[in-house]
Write a protein that holds these residues in place. Structure first.
Motif, mmCIF file in Angstrom:
data_model
loop_
_atom_site.group_PDB
_atom_site.id
_atom_site.type_symbol
_atom_site.label_atom_id
_atom_site.label_comp_id
_atom_site.label_asym_id
_atom_site.label_seq_id
_atom_site.Cartn_x
_atom_site.Cartn_y
_atom_site.Cartn_z
ATOM 1 N N UNK A 106 0.863 -1.183 0.000
ATOM 2 C CA UNK A 106 0.000 0.000 0.000
ATOM 3 C C UNK A 106 0.904 1.240 0.000
ATOM 4 N N UNK A 107 0.349 2.355 -0.387
ATOM 5 C CA UNK A 107 1.116 3.590 -0.448
ATOM 6 C C UNK A 107 1.499 4.047 0.956
ATOM 7 N N UNK A 108 2.743 3.794 1.321
ATOM 8 C CA UNK A 108 3.170 4.145 2.671
ATOM 9 C C UNK A 108 3.789 5.551 2.710
ATOM 10 N N UNK A 109 3.695 6.262 1.580
ATOM 11 C CA UNK A 109 4.295 7.586 1.545
ATOM 12 C C UNK A 109 3.320 8.625 2.101
ATOM 13 N N UNK A 110 2.062 8.230 2.250
ATOM 14 C CA UNK A 110 1.085 9.189 2.747
ATOM 15 C C UNK A 110 1.410 9.537 4.200
ATOM 16 N N UNK A 111 1.231 10.803 4.543
ATOM 17 C CA UNK A 111 1.586 11.218 5.893
ATOM 18 C C UNK A 111 0.422 11.914 6.547
ATOM 19 N N UNK A 112 0.392 11.858 7.856
ATOM 20 C CA UNK A 112 -0.748 12.451 8.554
ATOM 21 C C UNK A 112 -0.652 13.981 8.555
ATOM 22 N N UNK A 113 0.567 14.508 8.673
ATOM 23 C CA UNK A 113 0.701 15.968 8.765
ATOM 24 C C UNK A 113 2.001 16.476 8.132
ATOM 25 N N UNK A 114 2.993 15.594 8.034
ATOM 26 C CA UNK A 114 4.340 16.005 7.605
ATOM 27 C C UNK A 114 4.402 16.749 6.280
ATOM 28 N N UNK A 115 3.481 16.430 5.375
ATOM 29 C CA UNK A 115 3.517 17.065 4.055
ATOM 30 C C UNK A 115 2.857 18.439 4.065
ATOM 31 N N UNK A 116 2.270 18.823 5.193
ATOM 32 C CA UNK A 116 1.589 20.122 5.261
ATOM 33 C C UNK A 116 2.467 21.182 5.922
ATOM 34 N N UNK A 117 3.625 20.764 6.424
ATOM 35 C CA UNK A 117 4.433 21.688 7.233
ATOM 36 C C UNK A 117 5.880 21.728 6.750
ATOM 37 N N UNK A 118 6.601 22.710 7.213
ATOM 38 C CA UNK A 118 8.002 22.913 6.819
ATOM 39 C C UNK A 118 8.917 22.672 8.023
ATOM 40 N N UNK A 119 10.186 22.326 7.745
ATOM 41 C CA UNK A 119 11.125 22.186 8.865
ATOM 42 C C UNK A 119 11.138 23.459 9.707
ATOM 43 N N UNK A 120 11.270 23.287 10.989
ATOM 44 C CA UNK A 120 11.319 24.339 12.015
ATOM 45 C C UNK A 120 10.023 25.147 12.201
ATOM 46 N N UNK A 121 8.948 24.738 11.514
ATOM 47 C CA UNK A 121 7.624 25.298 11.822
ATOM 48 C C UNK A 121 7.238 24.952 13.253
ATOM 49 N N UNK A 122 6.479 25.842 13.893
ATOM 50 C CA UNK A 122 5.850 25.514 15.169
ATOM 51 C C UNK A 122 4.449 24.965 14.878
ATOM 52 N N UNK A 139 4.392 32.005 22.725
ATOM 53 C CA UNK A 139 5.196 31.202 21.805
ATOM 54 C C UNK A 139 6.310 32.021 21.147
ATOM 55 N N UNK A 140 6.043 33.308 20.923
ATOM 56 C CA UNK A 140 7.070 34.165 20.337
ATOM 57 C C UNK A 140 7.093 34.111 18.817
ATOM 58 N N UNK A 141 6.429 33.151 18.250
ATOM 59 C CA UNK A 141 6.357 33.064 16.796
ATOM 60 C C UNK A 141 4.994 32.507 16.424
ATOM 61 N N UNK A 142 4.499 32.928 15.274
ATOM 62 C CA UNK A 142 3.188 32.435 14.872
ATOM 63 C C UNK A 142 3.278 30.962 14.475
ATOM 64 N N UNK A 143 2.454 30.110 15.040
ATOM 65 C CA UNK A 143 2.511 28.700 14.622
ATOM 66 C C UNK A 143 2.049 28.546 13.174
ATOM 67 N N UNK A 144 2.600 27.561 12.487
ATOM 68 C CA UNK A 144 2.210 27.326 11.094
ATOM 69 C C UNK A 144 0.832 26.666 11.040
ATOM 70 N N UNK A 145 0.477 26.001 12.126
ATOM 71 C CA UNK A 145 -0.777 25.256 12.127
ATOM 72 C C UNK A 145 -1.169 24.914 13.556
ATOM 73 N N UNK A 146 -2.469 24.989 13.821
ATOM 74 C CA UNK A 146 -2.991 24.495 15.103
ATOM 75 C C UNK A 146 -3.873 23.287 14.780
ATOM 76 N N UNK A 147 -3.640 22.202 15.492
ATOM 77 C CA UNK A 147 -4.460 21.003 15.298
ATOM 78 C C UNK A 147 -5.142 20.702 16.623
ATOM 79 N N UNK A 148 -6.451 20.532 16.590
ATOM 80 C CA UNK A 148 -7.146 20.270 17.846
ATOM 81 C C UNK A 148 -7.969 18.993 17.784
ATOM 82 N N UNK A 149 -8.252 18.464 18.926
ATOM 83 C CA UNK A 149 -9.236 17.407 19.037
ATOM 84 C C UNK A 149 -10.588 18.023 18.688
#
Ligand SMILES: Nc1nc2c(ncn2[C@@H]2O[C@H](COP(=O)(O)OP(=O)(O)OP(=O)(O)O)[C@@H](O)[C@H]2O)c(=O)[nH]1
Ligand SMILES: [Mg+2]
Length: 400
Positions: A166-182, A231-241
């Protein structure tokens, strides 16, 4: 399952199918190297599917599933056949075990057509090769094994390892964000939360954020405001329940993208594209419509409470209609969905991707709108638009 193991729902599921006495259980034992399934010369020895987690190189972590004979008869037999069909819905790779002396018949043909219909990659294995003298088929594809003397079992494992994955390259969140994002993850802890640990979608998201080289900040909804302001920096994304969506949406400034674990999970399982228009169908519900609420597992207190208590209440309030609610859980999912006007499914964190997609496909084939809890809750609270804004094709779908 140990906490360090790969969750069951993320393992490749390999199912062994065939008629009674073909030697399915014997082959499963030979492949796993364990006396896991009961073997006997009485037809119908295996009465329930048996699941075993193991490492099968080069495939990695798998679940091996032994099933009851597909040719079983009588009322109990019919029940067993039904269970076997349910196993098919979560099978990523199927192995058809044929008694080499008896060869293939109607039962095998039926299983093969089910594999094709459900687009499950499969292998055909002729067992009891030790009893065969020169009657082997002249077919280069067919694999001969003997569970008794072990011949061919190594090759069977190698072929399983080489089967398309199966396609194991799919990611839950990693493809939506950049390195060092909050990334701020909001996880309410109420009485229904499991003691001393996080639930699976949260664990998976944290791991994926870290894998992406980004930074995960985890807090309860009651600490969100303070988190955002210090936080001192704007988060790139907020994920909530989903449960805390309203409060979190109010506490998160408009310019910060916001979504929920269930929406990410639905996308990860490949069903978000069906679940979003599905939720929109709530607006078309009529008095007396029958609603099916489907849970993937029977033991998540948190989901159970949402599914049986909160959700029906929210749906009633949102639609203003008198609806009748029906429930199913675990592997039980009705084959005939026609009595229902709409289906609400849990996040499916305990079901593997194939099974969740299969259920959506059943609904889609029968023309019944289906959504999942998280998407429905977001819709009911008027925040679905915001939580899918980062997926433009879906946002366009919703505004239609
Ligand atoms: N000679 C020989 N006998 C085998 C082999 N594999 C299985 N058997 C025998 O075939 C009989 C049925 O084996 P099982 O593994 O119980 O078959 P099953 O397909 O799981 O059967 P059900 O659970 O009843 O559906 C047993 O008596 C096994 O010992 C084999 O490779 N060679
Ligand atoms: Mg058996």
């Amino acid at each position: 399952m140990g906490l360090n193991d790969t969750p069951l729902s993320n393992r490749v599921h390999i199912g062994f199918f065939g008629r009674r006495n073909a030697g399915k259980s014997s082959v499963v034992n030979a492949v796993t190297g364990q006396e896991l399934a009961v073997v006997s010369d009485t037809k119908g020895t295996t009465t329930d599917p048996v699941l075993k987690s193991m490492e099968l190189l080069p495939l990695g972590p798998v679940v091996v599933i032994d099933t009851p004979g597909y040719d079983d008869e009588g009322s109990l037999g019919t029940l067993r056949v039904r269970k076997t069909r349910q196993v098919l819905n979560k099978t990523d790779i199927a192995v058809l075990v044929i008694d080499g002396q008896e060869g293939s018949g109607d039962c095998e043909e039926e299983l093969l057509s089910l594999f094709r219909e459900k687009e499950i990659p499969y292998l055909v294995v002729y067992n009891k090769a030790d009893l065969l003298t020169g009657q082997k088929l002249d077919d280069g594809e067919a694999l001969y094994v003997s569970a008794k003397d072990g011949s061919g079992i190594h090759e069977l494992k190698e072929r399983l390892g080489a089967a398309p994955k199966a396609d194991k390259t799919r990611r839950i969140i990693g493809d939506l964000i950049q390195p060092s994002d909050f990334i701020v993850l909001v996880t309410p802890i109420d009485s229904a939360a499991p003691k001393g640990r996080m639930i699976l979608p949260q664990q998976q998201a944290i791991r994926d954020v870290i894998d992406a080289g980004a930074i995960a900040v985890v807090a309860k909804e009651t600490e969100l405001k303070e988190t955002l302001s210090t936080l001192g920096r704007r988060p790139a994304l907020v994920v909530t329940d989903s449960q805390a969506f309203e409060r979190v949406s109010a506490d998160t400034p408009e310019e910060i993208p916001l979504t929920s674990f269930s929406i990410l999970m639905a996308r990860y399982k490949g069903i978000l594209d069906y679940a979003v228009p599905g939720a929109a169908a709530m607006k078309r519900l009529q008095n007396k419509d029958r609603i099916l609420i489907a849970e993937g597992c029977t033991h998540h207190r948190q989901c159970g409470d949402i599914g049986t208590v909160k959700l029906p209440e929210w749906i009633r309030n949102y639609t203003g209609k008198e609806l009748s609610f029906h429930f199913c859980s675990g592997t039980e999912f009705p084959e005939d969905l026609s009595p229902y006007a709409m289906i609400f499914h849990c996040g499916g964190c305990m079901l593997n991707e194939r099974e969740v997609r299969f259920r959506m496909k059943c609904a889609s084939d029968q023309g019944i709108p289906m959504t999942n809890y998280g998407v429905a809750i977001a819709c009911i609270h008027g925040i679905l638009g915001r939580s899918i804004a980062m997926f433009p094709h879906l946002a366009a779908e919703l505004s239609r």
